[in-house]
Design an enzyme around this catalytic site. Structure first.
Site, PDB file in Angstrom:
ATOM      1  N   LYS A   1       5.500   4.402  -9.698  1.00 31.43           N
ATOM      2  CA  LYS A   1       3.911   4.270  -9.770  1.00 31.43           C
ATOM      3  C   LYS A   1       2.941   4.492 -10.114  1.00 31.43           C
ATOM      4  CE  LYS A   1       5.758   7.096  -5.447  1.00 31.43           C
ATOM      5  NZ  LYS A   1       5.685   8.865  -5.254  1.00 31.43           N
TER       6      LYS A   1
ATOM      7  N   GLU B   1       0.531  -1.221   0.145  1.00 29.98           N
ATOM      8  CA  GLU B   1       0.234  -0.337  -0.008  1.00 29.98           C
ATOM      9  C   GLU B   1       0.905   1.146  -0.048  1.00 29.98           C
ATOM     10  OE1 GLU B   1      -3.533   0.770  -0.003  1.00 29.98           O
ATOM     11  OE2 GLU B   1      -2.861   2.014  -0.918  1.00 29.98           O
TER      12      GLU B   1
ATOM     13  N   ASP C   1      10.012   8.616 -10.347  1.00 32.00           N
ATOM     14  CA  ASP C   1       9.760   8.387  -9.274  1.00 32.00           C
ATOM     15  C   ASP C   1       7.471   8.246  -9.368  1.00 32.00           C
ATOM     16  OD1 ASP C   1       9.387   8.156  -5.648  1.00 32.00           O
ATOM     17  OD2 ASP C   1       7.560   9.107  -6.272  1.00 32.00           O
TER      18      ASP C   1
HETATM   19  N1  HSE Z   1       9.716  11.647  -3.390  1.00 26.57           N
HETATM   20  C1  HSE Z   1       8.418  11.362  -3.599  1.00 26.57           C
HETATM   21  C2  HSE Z   1       7.335  12.150  -3.401  1.00 26.57           C
HETATM   22  C3  HSE Z   1       8.002  10.256  -2.424  1.00 26.57           C
HETATM   23  O1  HSE Z   1       7.379  13.571  -3.092  1.00 26.57           O
HETATM   24  O2  HSE Z   1       6.374  11.977  -3.722  1.00 26.57           O
HETATM   25  C4  HSE Z   1       8.211   8.534  -2.007  1.00 26.57           C
HETATM   26  O3  HSE Z   1       8.278   8.249  -3.879  1.00 26.57           O
END
Ligand code: HSE
Length: 439
Positions: A205, A129, A201
């Site tokens: 996701k 999650e 990143d």
């Molecule tokens: N560094 C990410 C962000 C959180 O700033 O959303 C971890 O994935």
């Protein structure tokens, strides 16, 4: 330790690991009251002694393997991050049949299907999650609350660092580098912000969320990614004048012939769109399901306590026996179901173009002739007087056009002698239609 107590080992005591350890210790009684389960923090494996401060009473150790192997440890929480040691430790735990909770989107985007298969082989499970959108329970929603829906589109602001930087640039007119420096000072951005600002990143996701949305194997490399690191202040300003804000959006959309379009990009979002109002380090994920219509999830997508909240929820769901049953039954992150990708040239989008044009007769006509020849229709043109007598910015927005046509037109536009290369080109999003498949 009593028979009904469930022992937890937390591997890694950085921001999130420390938050999880603190939450487990402070909420042990509340969790027991709510669930009847006694969840005991047995080990916090961390080599860096400086990270022990602020967690008095936490059961620190330096040997992560011993913490995993301890027969009293029932659940292992991997918060080391990365695709090296974290993967080795996760594999060790899974081979022992011990469940994993992880926030490691890099590892899941790279090797999720393989690790999920390993977990199934050893009769255990992985809770993830916290890997997407921090404290927002989006994974549970995708695999639970929205399970009856054919997902048409998912549009998310899933990187808090980028959203914080863009919000500062939009609201205060500061430069990218100043906003980044402020984000680092405020603790929102990492010392090395590359993974965030490059869009990677968010892409990791999106790979996880799209895998769940479309029941397919989606990898990071399937996603077309542009970060915010080359955005210019001028484009945020012109976007604002046209009624838009620029957001880093992660988009997964089902299109014609079931082809899936996957992209992470700075995008012009109309000011009236709910995503435009998502400011600072907040995240939001819009999901369009054929039955439910549009649902919007909003909350803190990063940080110590919001992410720890998601991790502890996974621990409890595992301890309750919910995740082990669901994981066994659900076809999560399948290894062999290939996603049918829409080639980026076939994407249909509206576009924002900013040209720097010599201020002389016929220049705009040359540009519009090229766009017209590639079947690209203009929806707005903005040019303002400047003190520069030679060059002026010209901003154009278009109606829906094919990306392949736009790329060809751009190549020609960038060769025009009356323009300073290179033209800036950003996509504009029209919110997906709520019940797209019904019409
Ligand atoms: N560094 C990410 C962000 C959180 O700033 O959303 C971890 O994935």
């Amino acid at each position: 330790m009593s028979k009904s107590t469930i022992g937890v080992a937390v591997l890694g005591c950085g921001t999130v690991g420390g938050g999880v350890a603190a939450l487990l210790m402070s909420q042990r009684k509340l969790i027991r009251q709510r669930t009847g389960l006694d969840i005991a923090l047995l080990h916090v494996a961390e080599r860096d002694i400086t990270k022990h401060a602020g967690l008095p009473g936490a059961p620190f150790c330096t040997d992560a393997e011993a913490a995993i192997d301890d027969p009293r440890t029932g659940i292992i929480v991997e918060l080391i991050g990365g695709t090296g040691a974290a993967a080795t430790l996760i594999e060790r735990a899974l081979r022992l049949g011990k469940p994993i909770v992880t926030a490691n989107k890099s590892l899941l985007a790279l090797r999720g299907p393989e690790l999920f298969a390993l977990a199934k082989k050893h009769g255990t499970c992985i809770g993830f999650e916290a890997s997407c959108a921090g404290g927002i329970p989006i994974i549970n929603a995708m695999i639970g609350g929205l399970v009856a829906n054919r997902i048409e589109a998912l549009v998310g602001i899933v990187n808090g660092t980028c959203n914080y930087i863009l919000t500062q640039m939009t609201q205060r007119g500061v430069s990218y580098s100043q906003a980044l420096a402020e984000a680092q000072k405020a603790g929102f951005a990492e010392a090395d912000p590359t993974l965030d600002v490059s869009g990677r990143d968010a892409a990791q996701k999106l790979a996880i969320l799209a895998s769940l949305a479309f029941n397919a194997r989606v990898a990071e490399r399937d996603i077309s990614v542009t970060g915010i690191d080359s955005l210019q202040e001028a484009d945020l300003k012109f976007a604002g004048e046209l009624g838009y804000v620029i957001k880093l959006l992660a988009i997964a959309q089902r299109g014609k012939k079931e082809k899936i379009s996957l992209r992470v990009q700075p995008t012009l979002v109309h000011k009236e769109d709910q995503l435009a109002g998502v400011g600072g380090s907040f995240n939001a994920v819009s999901v369009y399901g054929h039955a439910v219509g549009h649902v919007l999830f909003y909350g803190r997508g990063a940080g110590r306590t919001p992410t720890a909240s998601a991790v502890v929820s996974d621990i409890v769901q595992i301890a309750l026996g919910v995740t082990p049953l669901a994981f066994k039954q659900l076809n999560l992150l399948p290894e062999n179901a290939k996603v049918s990708l829409l080639p980026i040239e076939d994407l249909s989008s509206r576009y924002y173009l900013r040209l720097t044009a010599r201020d002389e007769p016929g220049v705009l006509a040359q540009v519009t002739k090229i766009l017209g020849a590639h079947r690209i229709s203009l929806s707005a043109v903005l040019q303002q007087e400047t003190s520069d007598s030679q060059f002026v910015p010209v901003v154009i927005t278009t109606h829906l056009a094919r990306e392949g046509d736009m790329l060809k037109a751009l190549a020609k536009i960038n060769r025009l002698k009356a323009l300073r290369p290179a033209a800036i080109c950003l996509r504009i999003i029209d919110p997906p239609r709520e019940f797209a498949s019904e019409s």
